[in-house]
Design a protein around this motif. Structure first.
Motif, PDB file in Angstrom:
ATOM      1  N   ARG A  84       0.858  -1.189   0.000  1.00  0.00           N
ATOM      2  CA  ARG A  84       0.000   0.000   0.000  1.00  0.00           C
ATOM      3  C   ARG A  84       0.891   1.235   0.000  1.00  0.00           C
ATOM      4  NH1 ARG A  84      -5.358   1.147   1.337  1.00  0.00           N
ATOM      5  NH2 ARG A  84      -5.697   3.210   2.218  1.00  0.00           N
ATOM      6  N   GLN A  85       0.370   2.339  -0.530  1.00  0.00           N
ATOM      7  CA  GLN A  85       1.129   3.576  -0.459  1.00  0.00           C
ATOM      8  C   GLN A  85       1.310   3.981   1.006  1.00  0.00           C
ATOM      9  OE1 GLN A  85       0.267   6.839  -3.173  1.00  0.00           O
ATOM     10  NE2 GLN A  85       0.483   8.282  -1.483  1.00  0.00           N
ATOM     11  N   ARG A  86       2.479   4.455   1.302  1.00  0.00           N
ATOM     12  CA  ARG A  86       2.826   4.855   2.663  1.00  0.00           C
ATOM     13  C   ARG A  86       2.493   6.336   2.871  1.00  0.00           C
ATOM     14  NH1 ARG A  86       9.194   4.837   4.157  1.00  0.00           N
ATOM     15  NH2 ARG A  86       9.156   5.920   6.163  1.00  0.00           N
ATOM     16  N   TRP A  87       2.111   6.673   4.097  1.00  0.00           N
ATOM     17  CA  TRP A  87       1.860   8.067   4.428  1.00  0.00           C
ATOM     18  C   TRP A  87       2.567   8.406   5.730  1.00  0.00           C
ATOM     19  CZ3 TRP A  87      -2.206   4.495   4.098  1.00  0.00           C
ATOM     20  CH2 TRP A  87      -2.723   4.044   5.309  1.00  0.00           C
ATOM     21  N   GLU A  88       2.659   9.713   5.985  1.00  0.00           N
ATOM     22  CA  GLU A  88       3.350  10.159   7.184  1.00  0.00           C
ATOM     23  C   GLU A  88       2.529   9.860   8.430  1.00  0.00           C
ATOM     24  OE1 GLU A  88       4.255  14.297   5.533  1.00  0.00           O
ATOM     25  OE2 GLU A  88       5.950  13.869   6.860  1.00  0.00           O
ATOM     26  N   MET A  89       3.259   9.581   9.529  1.00  0.00           N
ATOM     27  CA  MET A  89       2.633   9.431  10.839  1.00  0.00           C
ATOM     28  C   MET A  89       3.066  10.613  11.689  1.00  0.00           C
ATOM     29  SD  MET A  89       0.839   6.610  10.877  1.00  0.00           S
ATOM     30  CE  MET A  89       0.776   6.025  12.567  1.00  0.00           C
ATOM     31  N   TYR A  90       2.234  10.961  12.666  1.00  0.00           N
ATOM     32  CA  TYR A  90       2.469  12.173  13.438  1.00  0.00           C
ATOM     33  C   TYR A  90       2.547  11.873  14.932  1.00  0.00           C
ATOM     34  CZ  TYR A  90       0.986  14.146   9.002  1.00  0.00           C
ATOM     35  OH  TYR A  90       0.873  14.436   7.669  1.00  0.00           O
ATOM     36  N   THR A  91       3.199  12.796  15.648  1.00  0.00           N
ATOM     37  CA  THR A  91       3.295  12.679  17.102  1.00  0.00           C
ATOM     38  C   THR A  91       2.137  13.386  17.796  1.00  0.00           C
ATOM     39  OG1 THR A  91       4.705  14.648  17.150  1.00  0.00           O
ATOM     40  CG2 THR A  91       5.805  12.490  17.041  1.00  0.00           C
ATOM     41  N   VAL A  92       1.345  14.155  17.034  1.00  0.00           N
ATOM     42  CA  VAL A  92       0.117  14.781  17.526  1.00  0.00           C
ATOM     43  C   VAL A  92      -0.979  14.490  16.517  1.00  0.00           C
ATOM     44  CG1 VAL A  92      -1.033  16.939  18.131  1.00  0.00           C
ATOM     45  CG2 VAL A  92       1.389  16.630  18.674  1.00  0.00           C
ATOM     46  N   GLU A  93      -2.097  13.912  16.969  1.00  0.00           N
ATOM     47  CA  GLU A  93      -3.204  13.595  16.080  1.00  0.00           C
ATOM     48  C   GLU A  93      -4.500  14.113  16.677  1.00  0.00           C
ATOM     49  OE1 GLU A  93      -3.441   9.564  14.826  1.00  0.00           O
ATOM     50  OE2 GLU A  93      -1.588   9.688  13.667  1.00  0.00           O
ATOM     51  N   ASP A  94      -5.290  14.787  15.840  1.00  0.00           N
ATOM     52  CA  ASP A  94      -6.560  15.368  16.277  1.00  0.00           C
ATOM     53  C   ASP A  94      -6.360  16.289  17.479  1.00  0.00           C
ATOM     54  OD1 ASP A  94      -7.933  13.917  14.296  1.00  0.00           O
ATOM     55  OD2 ASP A  94      -8.067  12.167  15.605  1.00  0.00           O
ATOM     56  N   GLY A  95      -5.226  16.993  17.490  1.00  0.00           N
ATOM     57  CA  GLY A  95      -4.940  17.935  18.563  1.00  0.00           C
ATOM     58  C   GLY A  95      -4.444  17.310  19.849  1.00  0.00           C
TER      59      GLY A  95
ATOM     60  N   ILE B 228      17.724   3.445  26.666  1.00  0.00           N
ATOM     61  CA  ILE B 228      17.014   4.236  27.664  1.00  0.00           C
ATOM     62  C   ILE B 228      15.581   3.724  27.724  1.00  0.00           C
ATOM     63  CG2 ILE B 228      16.192   6.542  28.270  1.00  0.00           C
ATOM     64  CD1 ILE B 228      18.572   7.645  26.661  1.00  0.00           C
ATOM     65  N   TYR B 229      15.084   3.452  28.927  1.00  0.00           N
ATOM     66  CA  TYR B 229      13.722   2.964  29.117  1.00  0.00           C
ATOM     67  C   TYR B 229      12.844   4.119  29.605  1.00  0.00           C
ATOM     68  CZ  TYR B 229      15.384  -1.825  28.649  1.00  0.00           C
ATOM     69  OH  TYR B 229      15.936  -2.990  28.161  1.00  0.00           O
ATOM     70  N   THR B 230      11.723   4.335  28.920  1.00  0.00           N
ATOM     71  CA  THR B 230      10.825   5.435  29.249  1.00  0.00           C
ATOM     72  C   THR B 230       9.407   4.908  29.412  1.00  0.00           C
ATOM     73  OG1 THR B 230      12.166   7.018  27.999  1.00  0.00           O
ATOM     74  CG2 THR B 230       9.899   7.654  28.481  1.00  0.00           C
ATOM     75  N   ASP B 231       8.784   5.228  30.546  1.00  0.00           N
ATOM     76  CA  ASP B 231       7.358   4.941  30.739  1.00  0.00           C
ATOM     77  C   ASP B 231       6.547   6.116  30.208  1.00  0.00           C
ATOM     78  OD1 ASP B 231       7.760   2.496  31.872  1.00  0.00           O
ATOM     79  OD2 ASP B 231       7.441   3.149  33.941  1.00  0.00           O
ATOM     80  N   ALA B 232       5.405   5.819  29.587  1.00  0.00           N
ATOM     81  CA  ALA B 232       4.570   6.871  29.013  1.00  0.00           C
ATOM     82  C   ALA B 232       3.139   6.388  28.892  1.00  0.00           C
ATOM     83  CB  ALA B 232       5.101   7.280  27.638  1.00  0.00           C
ATOM     84  N   GLU B 233       2.238   7.349  28.715  1.00  0.00           N
ATOM     85  CA  GLU B 233       0.870   7.041  28.333  1.00  0.00           C
ATOM     86  C   GLU B 233       0.759   7.262  26.829  1.00  0.00           C
ATOM     87  OE1 GLU B 233      -1.814   9.325  30.711  1.00  0.00           O
ATOM     88  OE2 GLU B 233      -0.780   8.790  32.576  1.00  0.00           O
ATOM     89  N   TRP B 234       0.054   6.353  26.143  1.00  0.00           N
ATOM     90  CA  TRP B 234      -0.033   6.348  24.678  1.00  0.00           C
ATOM     91  C   TRP B 234      -1.490   6.416  24.261  1.00  0.00           C
ATOM     92  CZ3 TRP B 234      -2.649   3.032  21.477  1.00  0.00           C
ATOM     93  CH2 TRP B 234      -2.308   3.029  20.112  1.00  0.00           C
ATOM     94  N   GLN B 235      -1.778   7.144  23.168  1.00  0.00           N
ATOM     95  CA  GLN B 235      -3.136   7.170  22.645  1.00  0.00           C
ATOM     96  C   GLN B 235      -3.130   7.443  21.152  1.00  0.00           C
ATOM     97  OE1 GLN B 235      -5.386  10.327  24.449  1.00  0.00           O
ATOM     98  NE2 GLN B 235      -4.166  11.941  23.532  1.00  0.00           N
ATOM     99  N   ARG B 236      -4.022   6.820  20.427  1.00  0.00           N
ATOM    100  CA  ARG B 236      -4.357   7.155  19.051  1.00  0.00           C
ATOM    101  C   ARG B 236      -5.854   6.940  18.901  1.00  0.00           C
ATOM    102  NH1 ARG B 236      -0.301   8.430  15.554  1.00  0.00           N
ATOM    103  NH2 ARG B 236       1.744   7.524  15.903  1.00  0.00           N
TER     104      ARG B 236
END
Length: 212
Positions: free
Chosen positions: A113-124, A146-154
């Motif tokens: 499939r054609q590839r598209w850009e991914m973003y670090t901010v989505e829908d604000g 380096i190990y980093t804990d985080a909350e993730w959402q999409r």
């Protein structure tokens, strides 16, 4: 596995792929791009991209590593499901090269499939928030990590994540997630294995036979 179970498993796989890495399977390279995204047509590195507004400042190092992977010329990601008994099963694999992405569905095989850009901010909303480095530098796959804990959402998906970054090259090596609420996979826990070293990413056996 009966046809009904197989169909349910396949639908879950497509849902997971679309939600987590914004990929869907098709039988050939296509030119349509999701609304709001730009087709990726060249090799672009994260240090050439402006830092998007709306990121969580505590996640700057992680976000730059995410961009460096998503927007590089060639990279691969394997997504694995983690079962309560410790077993792991491959949910899908993605290999991106230039303008195209190759997607391995464990039922249907490779597609393009054609590839598209991914973003670090989505829908604000920032993809990663509340980042905290949780471990002193150690070695992972030969890299100082380096190990980093985080909350993730999409979109509507939420997860608690631990991200392993290469300290020297600033790239993502692994992402572990525990989904909160709905999981798009068959398991609550998953992990991604990233590879951004071009010479280690083999061309998939997929049609049409595109340049690699």
């Amino acid at each position: 596995m009966n046809s009904q179970s197989k169909g349910f498993s396949l639908r879950n796989t497509f849902t997971a792929i679309a939600a987590v890495v914004a990929l869907v399977s098709s039988s050939s390279a296509r030119e349509d791009v999701p609304a709001g995204r730009s087709p990726l047509r060249e090799d672009r590195r994260s240090h050439e991209l402006a830092q998007p507004q709306g990121e969580d400042p505590s996640c700057s190092r992680l976000d730059r590593a995410l961009q460096r992977g998503y927007n590089s010329g060639r990279y691969s990601v394997q997504e694995w499901e983690v079962w309560p008994d410790g077993r792991t099963t491959l949910a899908f694999e993605q290999r991106s090269n230039g303008r195209f992405m190759y997607l391995l569905n464990t039922v249907m095989g490779w597609s393009i499939r054609q590839r598209w850009e991914m973003y670090t901010v989505e829908d604000g909303q920032p993809v990663f928030t509340n980042c905290t480095e949780v471990a002193a530098a150690t070695t992972y796959r030969g890299d100082t990590a380096i190990y980093t804990d985080a909350e993730w959402q999409r979109g509507s998906l939420r997860a608690v994540a631990t991200v392993v970054l290469s300290e020297q090259e600033g790239r993502i090596l692994r992402v572990d997630r525990r989904f909160v609420g709905h999981s798009p996979f068959r398991t609550e826990r998953t992990f991604e294995i990233w590879e951004t070293r071009r010479d280690l990413i083999a061309k998939p056996d997929a049609k049409p036979d595109l340049p690699w």
